[in-house]
Design an enzyme around this catalytic site. Structure first.
Site, PDB file in Angstrom:
ATOM      1  N   GLU A  92     -39.680  18.203  20.252  1.00 63.05           N
ATOM      2  CA  GLU A  92     -39.613  17.026  19.384  1.00 63.05           C
ATOM      3  C   GLU A  92     -39.763  15.776  20.244  1.00 63.05           C
ATOM      4  OE1 GLU A  92     -36.087  16.605  17.007  1.00 63.05           O
ATOM      5  OE2 GLU A  92     -36.946  14.984  15.858  1.00 63.05           O
ATOM      6  N   MET A 237     -31.101  19.510  21.277  1.00 65.70           N
ATOM      7  CA  MET A 237     -32.228  19.738  20.370  1.00 65.70           C
ATOM      8  C   MET A 237     -31.963  20.956  19.493  1.00 65.70           C
ATOM      9  SD  MET A 237     -35.145  18.722  19.350  1.00 65.70           S
ATOM     10  CE  MET A 237     -35.846  19.581  17.947  1.00 65.70           C
ATOM     11  N   GLU A 272     -26.158  19.525  15.928  1.00 66.93           N
ATOM     12  CA  GLU A 272     -27.326  20.419  16.040  1.00 66.93           C
ATOM     13  C   GLU A 272     -27.197  21.596  15.077  1.00 66.93           C
ATOM     14  OE1 GLU A 272     -29.551  18.922  17.565  1.00 66.93           O
ATOM     15  OE2 GLU A 272     -28.243  17.553  18.669  1.00 66.93           O
ATOM     16  N   HIS A 275     -28.166  20.532  11.614  1.00 64.99           N
ATOM     17  CA  HIS A 275     -29.612  20.388  11.450  1.00 64.99           C
ATOM     18  C   HIS A 275     -30.248  21.650  10.881  1.00 64.99           C
ATOM     19  CE1 HIS A 275     -31.094  16.549  12.732  1.00 64.99           C
ATOM     20  NE2 HIS A 275     -30.679  16.609  13.985  1.00 64.99           N
ATOM     21  N   GLU A 294     -32.121  12.753  10.554  1.00 65.53           N
ATOM     22  CA  GLU A 294     -31.170  12.256  11.553  1.00 65.53           C
ATOM     23  C   GLU A 294     -30.015  11.467  10.936  1.00 65.53           C
ATOM     24  OE1 GLU A 294     -31.005  13.597  14.180  1.00 65.53           O
ATOM     25  OE2 GLU A 294     -33.015  14.329  14.640  1.00 65.53           O
TER      26      GLU A 294
END
Ligand code: B3K
Ligand code: ZN
Length: 841
Positions: A92, A237, A272, A275, A294
Site C-alpha cells: 500500500e 500494514m 490492523e 481492517h 482509515e
C-alpha cells in the site's frame, strides 16, 4: 494472472495497462496462454507501465521480472530488512507495481490462489504469504531449498498482498470465534525478540473478541499471522491474514516499552485487525476514498482502546493528538478535505486529516445517529458491500438508509478542508437559558455539526440538563431551555462532539465558568478541557506580559484541586495537571512565536511548581511509596495512571532549578527516579528530566545517558528512545548535539524509526528547531535532501515542518522558505516534490 473482461465494458478490446515501476523491475518475459509475447508487437513498455495490446478474455498472462530487494531503500515493494536479514513486502498504496507488472489499483479485486515462495532452507526457514498454506516441502531438484504455496480465497486488491521470507522466531496461540471456528494465531519477530511478543498476541485476541461483541464481525480465515520488521515506513500494514508491523508497534515488555508503547501496541494491533472488515472485505474504489477505510478503522481502534482501558482518558488523548497534529496540518499548505481531491503521490495523503479527522467524522455519525443507529448503518454497509470496492458516499448512504435520515448536508465533511469554528453566545433570564450557535468554515453552505451540550446549576453544581445533541445545521441557530430554577453554566461540545474550534462571540471566554467546569463538569472530557483553556489563557498572558490576577487565581485553584483530587483515575489527574503542548498552543496564534511560547509555557510551569512544591512533593512521595511496595509489575489502567501522574509530578519538581542548589536537588531526584525505575516508563521519565539539565546537573545528565545507552545493549527500540530523548532536550546547544548524534555509529538514515527518533524529534523541539539563526532549518533541509535519495516517503514527511513557514514571523519564515527553495532547485522524488511545491505555492 487470469484476465477477465469487464462485463460492463462494451466495444472493441482496448490495450490493457499493467502498472510497473521500471526503476526497480527488469522485465524478462511476458506470455499469454503460454505464448511468448514480443515487445513492440504484442506489448509495449512505457515509463510506469506495460501495455498489452490485445488482451483476450479468459487468457492467462505470465510476467517474469528480476528485482533486487537488497537495493530497495524506499521500503515499498519487496525489500530486505537489514537488521533481521528478512525479506518482506509493503504494497500500500502502490508498492505492488514495484514487485511485478499488474493492474495495481484498489478496485481490481482478484483471488491470489497460488503464491509460491522458494528459498534456502537454512537461511530462510519461514515462508509466509496471505491466506492459507496449501502446500510446503523440499524442492525436488535441490534439497537445500524449500517452498511453500499460499492461497487466499478472498478477492483482494494488490495493495493487500504480502510475502515474508526469513529466519524468524514466533509465539503461537489460537482464538475460537463466536461461531466456534478455531483460528491459529502466530506472531513472528527476530528470534532474539520473541519474549516481547505476548502483549501483541493478547491484544490480538482481545481485538477479535471486541469486534464480535461490538459489531458482530467475525474473523474469516483459518490463520492470522503478524510479522514484526524493524525497517518500516509506517506503523503497520493490514495485509489479508498476514499483517506486517513496525517492531515499535509489536514488541513490548516492561524493560523496553513504556506504558504509551503498550497502549500503542494494543491500539495498532486492533487497528490492523479491524481492517479485515473495514478495508479488506470492503475496500476503497480508488485512493481518494482512503478515509473510508482509515477514518473508520481509526474510529474502531479508538473505541476498542477506550473499552479496554478508560473511555474519558482515551478521548482526551485522541483530542490532544487531533489538536496538536491535524489542526496544524489544516492550517497550512497541506490542508485537504478528508477525501482529498488530487495527489501526485498517494503516499503523501496518509495524513492526520484522512486518519484522525476522518475518525472524528465517523464519530459524528455515531453522535448524530446514536450507537444503535450507527451499528445499524454498519450492518447495512456490510450487507450491501461485502466483497466490493466502494466509496465514502456508499458508507454515508448505508448510514442514512439504515436510519431513514437525510445526511446530504453531512456529506460536506468529506469535501470541506480546514477546521470549522463554532461561536456561541449565551444568556439567562427568568428561568430560561438561551444559546445562540453560529458556524464558519471553508464550506460555502453551512455544515451539519453535532454539538453535545449540558447545563449545570450555578449554585449547586447539579446537572440540570443532561447531555443533549444539538444539531447545528444553519449558519446560526438559537436553542432555548426553560423551566430552570436558577442561573446555569453551559457545558458545550461535550466529549468533543465535533472537530471544530469553539469560541465565544465576544472573544472573551468567561473564565469563572471555565473554573466552575474544571471543578464540576459531569462530562470528563470537558472538565479536563476547561482546565486546559484556563492554562492557555495564563500562558498567553505570560507571553504578552499582561498577567491578570483573576486568571492566575483560577489557574492556581484548578491546579490545586487537580492535585488534591482523591481519585484512582490517576491518568485523568495527570492530564489535568499537564499544560497544553506548544503545538496545540501555537494553533491559537496568527503569527507563531515558538521561542516566546516555549518560554511562557515554561514560566507558568515553573511558577506552579514553586507555588505547590510541597503538595507536589507529598503526592509524588506517596506514589513512590505505593509503587515500591508493589511486587508485581502491571500494565493496567490504574498502574499506568499512577506512573503517568508520578512522572508528571517529577517534571514539575525538576523544573525548579534556578540556583546551584536547586539544580543539584533536581538532578538527584531525577537520578533516583531513573535508577529505581521498575520499568521503561519511569526510566525514560527520569532520563527525560535529566536530559534537559545543565550546570550542576550536567554530570548526572551525562552519566544517565551513558547508563541508558549501555543498558540498551543494542536493542533498536531502546536506542531510538536514547536518540529521541536527546533530540527533544531543552538545552541551548541541542542542534550541535543532534548533529553529532547523526554521526553516531548507531545512527542510520536508512531505518525510518531511527531517523524519526533523531531528525523528526528535533524538528518537534520547537524552540531549538526555530532558533532565529536558522541553523535548525538548514540542518533539516540538508538532511531531507540526503534522505530523499534513499526513501522519499520519509523525506517528504520530514518536510512538513518547513512548509509551515507562513505561520512564523518574517525573518523565520524567509529562512524556512529558503530551505524549501533550495530543495525545489534539486532533483527530487515525486513525493517530496509534491510537499515542497505545495509549501511554496
Ligand atoms: N494501511 C496502512 C498504511 C499504508 C501506508 C502507505 N504509505 C496502515 C494502516 O493504516 O493500517
Ligand atoms: Zn489503517
Amino acid at each position: 494472472m487470469t484476465l477477465v473482461a469487464n462485463p460492463r465494458y462494451v466495444g472493441e478490446p482496448i490495450p490493457l495497462v499493467l502498472d510497473g515501476d521500471e526503476t526497480c523491475l527488469q522485465l524478462r518475459s511476458v506470455r499469454m496462454n503460454g505464448q511468448e509475447l514480443r515487445e513492440g508487437v504484442d506489448y509495449e513498455l512505457a515509463p510506469g507501465r506495460l501495455l498489452l495490446k490485445t488482451p483476450v478474455d479468459g487468457a492467462v498472462v505470465q510476467t517474469v521480472v528480476d528485482l533486487v530487494p537488497e537495493e530497495n531503500t524506499q521500503l515499498s515493494g519487496l525489500y530486505k530488512d537489514e537488521a533481521s536479514a528478512m525479506y518482506c513486502t509493503q504494497c500500500e498504496a502502490m508498492g505492488f507495481r514495484r514487485i511485478t507488472y499488474y493492474p495495481d489499483r484498489p478496485d481490481n479485486m482478484a483471488t491470489f490462489t497460488s503464491v509460491r515462495l522458494e528459498a534456502d532452507k537454512e537461511r530462510y526457514p519461514i515462508l509466509l504469504s496471505n491466506g492459507n498454506r496449501l502446500d510446503q516441502g523440499t524442492v525436488p531438484e535441490d534439497d537445500s531449498r524449500h517452498y511453500a504455496i499460499w492461497s487466499d480465497p478472498f478477492p483482494k486488491p494488490s495493495y493487500l498482498f504480502a510475502a515474508v521470507v526469513g529466519k524468524l522466531g514466533s509465539i503461537r496461540d489460537s482464538y475460537t470465534t463466536v461461531s466456534g471456528k478455531k483460528v491459529q494465531l502466530e506472531v513472528f519477530s527476530e528470534p532474539r525478540n520473541v519474549h516481547k511478543l505476548s502483549y501483541a498476541m493478547e491484544s490480538l485476541q482481545r481485538s477479535m473478541q471486541w469486534d464480535e461483541q461490538r459489531f458482530g464481525l467475525e474473523y474469516d480465515l483459518e490463520l492470522y499471522n503478524v510479522v514484526a520488521v524493524d525497517s518500516f515506513n509506517m506503523g503497520a500494514m493490514e495485509n489479508k491474514g498476514l499483517n506486517v508491523f513496525n517492531t515499535a508497534y509489536v514488541l513490548a515488555d516492561e524493560g523496553t516499552a513504556t506504558d504509551t508503547d503498550f497502549e500503542r501496541v494494543e491500539g495498532v494491533i486492533g487497528h490492523e485487525y479491524f481492517h479485515n472488515w473495514t478495508g479488506n472485505r470492503v475496500t476503497c474504489r480508488d485512493w481518494f476514498q482512503l478515509t473510508l477505510k482509515e477514518g473508520l478503522t481509526v474510529f474502531r481502534d479508538q473505541e476498542f482502546s477506550g473499552d479496554m482501558n478508560s473511555k474519558p482518558v482515551k478521548r482526551i488523548e485522541d483530542v490532544r493528538v487531533l489538536r496538536a497534529r491535524q489542526f496544524s496540518e489544516d492550517a497550512g499548505p497541506m490542508s485537504h478535505p478528508i477525501r482529498p481531491e488530487s495527489y501526485i503521490s498517494m503516499d503523501n495523503f496518509y495524513t492526520g486529516t484522512v486518519y484522525i479527522k476522518g475518525a472524528e467524522v465517523i464519530r459524528m455519525y455515531q453522535t448524530i445517529l446514536t450507537p444503535e443507529g450507527f451499528n445499524k448503518g454498519m450492518k447495512l454497509y456490510f450487507e450491501c458491500h461485502d466483497g466490493s470496492a466502494v466509496t465514502c458516499d456508499d458508507f454515508l448512504a448505508a448510514m442514512a438508509d439504515a436510519n431513514n435520515v437525510d445526511l446530504t448536508q453531512f456529506a460536506l465533511w468529506y469535501s470541506t478542508p480546514g477546521t470549522p469554528t463554532v461561536q456561541y453566545e449565551t444568556s439567562y433570564a427568568d428561568g430560561t437559558f438561551t444559546l445562540k450557535l453560529s458556524q464558519s468554515s471553508r464550506s460555502v453552505t453551512p455544515m451539519h455539526i453535532p454539538v453535545a451540550f449540558g447545563l449545570l446549576d450555578k449554585a449547586t453544581g447539579q446537572e440540570v440538563v443532561p447531555t443533549t445533541v444539538l444539531e447545528l445545521k444553519e449558519a446560526s441557530q438559537v436553542f432555548t431551555f426553560d423551566g430552570l430554577e436558577g442561573d446555569v453554566v453551559p457545558s458545550l461540545l461535550r466529549d468533543f462532539s465535533a472537530p471544530v474550534k469553539l469560541e465565544p462571540v465576544s472573544g472573551e471566554v468567561d473564565e469563572s465558568d471555565l473554573a466552575f467546569l474544571a471543578a464540576r463538569d459531569t462530562d470528563g472530557f470537558n472538565r479536563w478541557d476547561a482546565g486546559q483553556r484556563l492554562y492557555t489563557s495564563l500562558i498567553f498572558q505570560t507571553l504578552n506580559d499582561q498577567i491578570s490576577s483573576t486568571t492566575q487565581a483560577f489557574v492556581d485553584e484548578a491546579f490545586r484541586m487537580a492535585l488534591e483530587q482523591k481519585t484512582t483515575d490517576y491518568s485523568i489527574q495527570a492530564y489535568a495537571l499537564t499544560l497544553p503542548s506548544e503545538s496545540t498552543l501555537s494553533e491559537e496564534m496568527k503569527i507563531v512565536d515558538p521561542v516566546g511560547l516555549h518560554e511562557a509555557r515554561g514560566k507558568v510551569k515553573k511558577a506552579l511548581a514553586r507555588k505547590y512544591e510541597s503538595e507536589i512533593r507529598t503526592t509524588y512521595d506517596g506514589l513512590t511509596e505505593t509503587m515500591q511496595a508493589e511486587t508485581e509489575f502491571k500494565v493496567d489502567a490504574e498502574a499506568i495512571g499512577r506512573r503517568r501522574l508520578r512522572n508528571t509530578l517529577l517534571e514539575y519538581l525538576c523544573s525548579i532549578r534556578e540556583t546551584d542548589q536547586e539544580q543539584i536537588a533536581a538532578a538527584e531526584l531525577a537520578m533516583k527516579h531513573f535508577q529505581n525505575a521498575k520499568g521503561m516508563t519511569d526510566k525514560i521519565a527520569g532520563l527525560g528530566a535529566l536530559a534537559s539539565m545543565d550546570g550542576e546537573g550536567a554530570d548526572a545528565r551525562d552519566e544517565a545517558m551513558q547508563t541508558f545507552y549501555d543498558d540498551a545493549e543494542g536493542d533498536a527500540l531502546v536506542l531510538n528512545k536514547w536518540f529521541m530523548t536527546q533530540a527533544v532536550a531543552d538545552l541551548p546547544d541541542v542542534l550541535n548535539r543532534v548533529k553529532k548524534l547523526k554521526e553516531h555509529p548507531d545512527f542510520t538514515l536508512k531505518n525510518p524509526n531511527r531517523c524519526r527518533s533523531l531528525i523528526s524529534a528535533f524538528a518537534m523541539n520547537s524552540a531549538a528547531f526555530h532558533d532565529e539563526s536558522g541553523e535548525g532549518y538548514k540542518f533539516l533541509g540538508s538532511t531531507i535532501a540526503e534522505l530523499d535519495k534513499l526513501n522519499p516517503q520519509i523525506s517528504s514527511r520530514m518536510a512538513s515542518s518547513l512548509i509551515q513557514w507562513r505561520r512564523y514571523d518574517e525573518e523565520r519564515g524567509q529562512l524556512m522558505k529558503a530551505e524549501l527553495e533550495k530543495l525545489n532547485a534539486m532533483k527530487l522524488s515525486e513525493d517530496l516534490f509534491e510537499i515542497v511545491s505545495r509549501g511554496l505555492k
